[in-house]
Design a protein around this motif. Structure first.
Motif, PDB file in Angstrom:
ATOM      1  N   ALA A  62     -28.550-125.216  94.895  1.00 28.90           N
ATOM      2  CA  ALA A  62     -28.203-123.792  94.874  1.00 28.90           C
ATOM      3  C   ALA A  62     -28.361-123.187  96.266  1.00 28.90           C
ATOM      4  O   ALA A  62     -27.592-122.321  96.678  1.00 28.90           O
ATOM      5  CB  ALA A  62     -29.080-123.047  93.878  1.00 28.90           C
ATOM      6  N   PHE A 168     -25.255-122.113  89.612  1.00 27.33           N
ATOM      7  CA  PHE A 168     -25.954-120.914  90.085  1.00 27.33           C
ATOM      8  C   PHE A 168     -25.258-120.311  91.301  1.00 27.33           C
ATOM      9  O   PHE A 168     -25.434-119.143  91.597  1.00 27.33           O
ATOM     10  CB  PHE A 168     -27.421-121.222  90.416  1.00 27.33           C
ATOM     11  N   THR A 169     -24.485-121.123  91.998  1.00 24.84           N
ATOM     12  CA  THR A 169     -23.760-120.556  93.137  1.00 24.84           C
ATOM     13  C   THR A 169     -22.455-119.918  92.670  1.00 24.84           C
ATOM     14  O   THR A 169     -21.753-119.282  93.436  1.00 24.84           O
ATOM     15  CB  THR A 169     -23.400-121.644  94.181  1.00 24.84           C
ATOM     16  N   ILE A 171     -22.211-118.050  89.585  1.00 23.61           N
ATOM     17  CA  ILE A 171     -22.382-116.849  88.760  1.00 23.61           C
ATOM     18  C   ILE A 171     -22.809-115.677  89.661  1.00 23.61           C
ATOM     19  O   ILE A 171     -23.230-115.902  90.797  1.00 23.61           O
ATOM     20  CB  ILE A 171     -23.414-117.082  87.622  1.00 23.61           C
ATOM     21  N   LYS A 173     -24.628-112.971  91.795  1.00 19.50           N
ATOM     22  CA  LYS A 173     -25.891-113.130  92.528  1.00 19.50           C
ATOM     23  C   LYS A 173     -27.066-112.474  91.810  1.00 19.50           C
ATOM     24  O   LYS A 173     -28.151-113.042  91.745  1.00 19.50           O
ATOM     25  CB  LYS A 173     -25.732-112.492  93.915  1.00 19.50           C
ATOM     26  N   LYS A 175     -27.633-112.139  88.786  1.00 19.53           N
ATOM     27  CA  LYS A 175     -28.069-112.918  87.619  1.00 19.53           C
ATOM     28  C   LYS A 175     -28.829-114.176  88.079  1.00 19.53           C
ATOM     29  O   LYS A 175     -29.803-114.595  87.479  1.00 19.53           O
ATOM     30  CB  LYS A 175     -26.852-113.357  86.779  1.00 19.53           C
ATOM     31  N   ALA A 176     -28.346-114.772  89.137  1.00 16.49           N
ATOM     32  CA  ALA A 176     -28.929-116.041  89.595  1.00 16.49           C
ATOM     33  C   ALA A 176     -30.257-115.827  90.309  1.00 16.49           C
ATOM     34  O   ALA A 176     -31.204-116.606  90.132  1.00 16.49           O
ATOM     35  CB  ALA A 176     -27.942-116.755  90.525  1.00 16.49           C
ATOM     36  N   GLU A 177     -30.310-114.748  91.075  1.00 20.63           N
ATOM     37  CA  GLU A 177     -31.461-114.506  91.961  1.00 20.63           C
ATOM     38  C   GLU A 177     -32.827-114.577  91.258  1.00 20.63           C
ATOM     39  O   GLU A 177     -33.717-115.305  91.716  1.00 20.63           O
ATOM     40  CB  GLU A 177     -31.261-113.144  92.648  1.00 20.63           C
ATOM     41  N   LEU A 180     -33.837-118.146  90.398  1.00 21.59           N
ATOM     42  CA  LEU A 180     -34.088-118.973  91.580  1.00 21.59           C
ATOM     43  C   LEU A 180     -35.425-118.604  92.216  1.00 21.59           C
ATOM     44  O   LEU A 180     -36.170-119.472  92.669  1.00 21.59           O
ATOM     45  CB  LEU A 180     -32.942-118.836  92.583  1.00 21.59           C
TER      46      LEU A 180
END
Ligand code: ASP
Length: 408
Positions: A62, A168-169, A171, A173, A175-177, A180
């Protein structure tokens, strides 16, 4: 005046190793009583392996940012892995053909070797089965992720980490942040556990080596000297020459600084015979060598599972050795077949003790060499496993240095 001796951790581990060998030689099988100390240490570092592989590889993937870069770095890493694996097998084959460790034995001696090695070995020959190449490839995709984790199936866990890291790269940002960030914290905690466990390393290594030496004895460690010497000579030659070259020319790092920086990881690889168990310590060494987690978290877990230069070299020498013992000639096409099969077999071997001898079955079957020949090498298996694991780990460490340089 109080004399305070301050030794570095690698020195302490090395001293533990030497004392362990001496204890094993003096006490023989009785040295087993201290094995639990080694087992506790081993369990402590093994405990973090599955979460570490998943979390660090996911974050590594990611962290690369965009999917094109993941693909590019992945391809470069795979390309490097395959190239070095083939190079290692070639070195093994050249040496085995040159030294001919297996020729010139009388049938009588041959029968005796077979008998003693089977009796002394700890591995049940009957249990060794041939994994099929296609199965290895298909089974990389897990049908049940939870099962992959509980079984510690490394190839499947890697697949999951790569796929999650990649999506994750893709969706949004926001949501992913949060996830991560959470995983990043978890990663730090995992590495902290490793630091704590490493305090036990000198004692753990002492206990592990004492019980191995005590169980197998030097006589067994040194049986089949010529064969073992060919494997070890090849491993040394390959590991030092190639990795120094790669690190210096491709990675632009001083090879001395490299080997100095990774010695802790190499000692752990030697005493655990497991690339996977060495993973946490290896990543830690790379941190100190200035290799960003962005690269080490990607290359190391992947390499611990699929890149085994030492195992590949060992399989090349072993296949030729067994063929020589049985007087089976292996021509150029046979040798090419060994290169292909040993590449696959080293990819398929998990980073755990003795995985390499199990996938060696695949190589032997393919070239039509009797599997009974394995009995010949089982006696020295444990020691060679320790040596080849060091080379496997060195290959991955050097690859991390090179990839950082290529990507920067
Ligand atoms: N023990 C090796 C490793 O973990 C695998 C093998 O058996 O060759 O890297």
């Amino acid at each position: 005046m109080k004399l305070k001796l301050k030794l570095s951790l690698p020195t302490k581990i090395f001293i533990g190793l030497v004392i362990g060998i001496i204890v094993g030689l003096i006490f023989g099988p009785k040295a087993k009583v201290i094995e639990p100390i080694g087992t506790i240490f081993l369990r402590l570092i093994t405990l973090v392996v599955v979460p570490l592989v998943f979390v660090s590889l996911l974050l590594g993937t990611a962290g690369v940012g965009d999917i094109k870069r993941v693909g590019r770095m992945g391809l470069k890493t795979l390309g490097y892995f395959i190239f070095t694996t083939i190079l290692a097998i070639t070195v093994g084959l050249l040496l085995a053909n040159l030294v001919k460790p297996g020729s010139g034995l009388s049938q009588d001696v041959q029968a005796r070797i077979q008998k003693t090695t089977v009796d002394q070995s700890s591995i049940d020959l009957q249990k060794l089965q041939k994994p099929s190449t296609l199965d290895i490839l298909i089974e990389i995709i897990p049908t049940n992720p939870v099962k992959a984790f509980t079984e510690g199936n490394m190839l499947q866990i890697i697949f999951l980490a790569l796929i999650f890291g990649t999506v994750f790269t893709m969706i949004p940002k926001n949501k992913a942040e949060p996830i991560l960030t959470f995983l990043d914290g978890l990663n730090e905690a995992i590495i902290k556990i490793v630091h704590i466990a490493m305090k036990l390393a000198p004692y753990g290594v002492l206990a592990l080596i004492a019980s191995v030496t005590g169980k197998f004895g030097v006589s067994v460690l040194f049986t089949l000297f010529k064969y073992a010497a060919t494997v070890i000579g090849g491993l040394l030659l390959y590991a030092i020459v190639w990795n120094s070259l790669a690190v210096a020319s491709l990675g632009k790092m001083n090879p001395f600084a490299f080997f100095r920086g990774v010695r802790e990881a190499l000692l752990i690889a030697f005493s655990t015979s497991s690339s996977s168990a060495t993973l946490p310590v290896a990543i830690d060494c790379l941190d100190r060598l200035g290799i960003s987690r962005q690269y080490s978290s990607f290359v190391m877990p992947l390499g611990a599972t699929i890149n085994m230069d030492g195992t590949a070299l060992y399989q090349g020498v072993s296949a030729v050795f067994i063929a020589q013992i049985y007087g089976i000639p292996i021509g150029i096409d046979g040798q090419l077949m060994i290169v292909m099969m040993a590449t696959l077999a080293s990819i398929g071997a998990a980073g755990v003790p003795s995985a390499g001898i199990i996938t060696l079955v695949m190589v032997l079957k393919q070239i039509g060499v009797p599997l009974e020949g394995l009995a010949l090498i089982l006696g020295v298996e444990r020691f060679l496993d320790m040596c080849r694991t060091m080379v496997n780990v060195t290959g991955n460490l050097a690859c991390s240095v090179v990839i950082q340089r290529w990507e920067k």
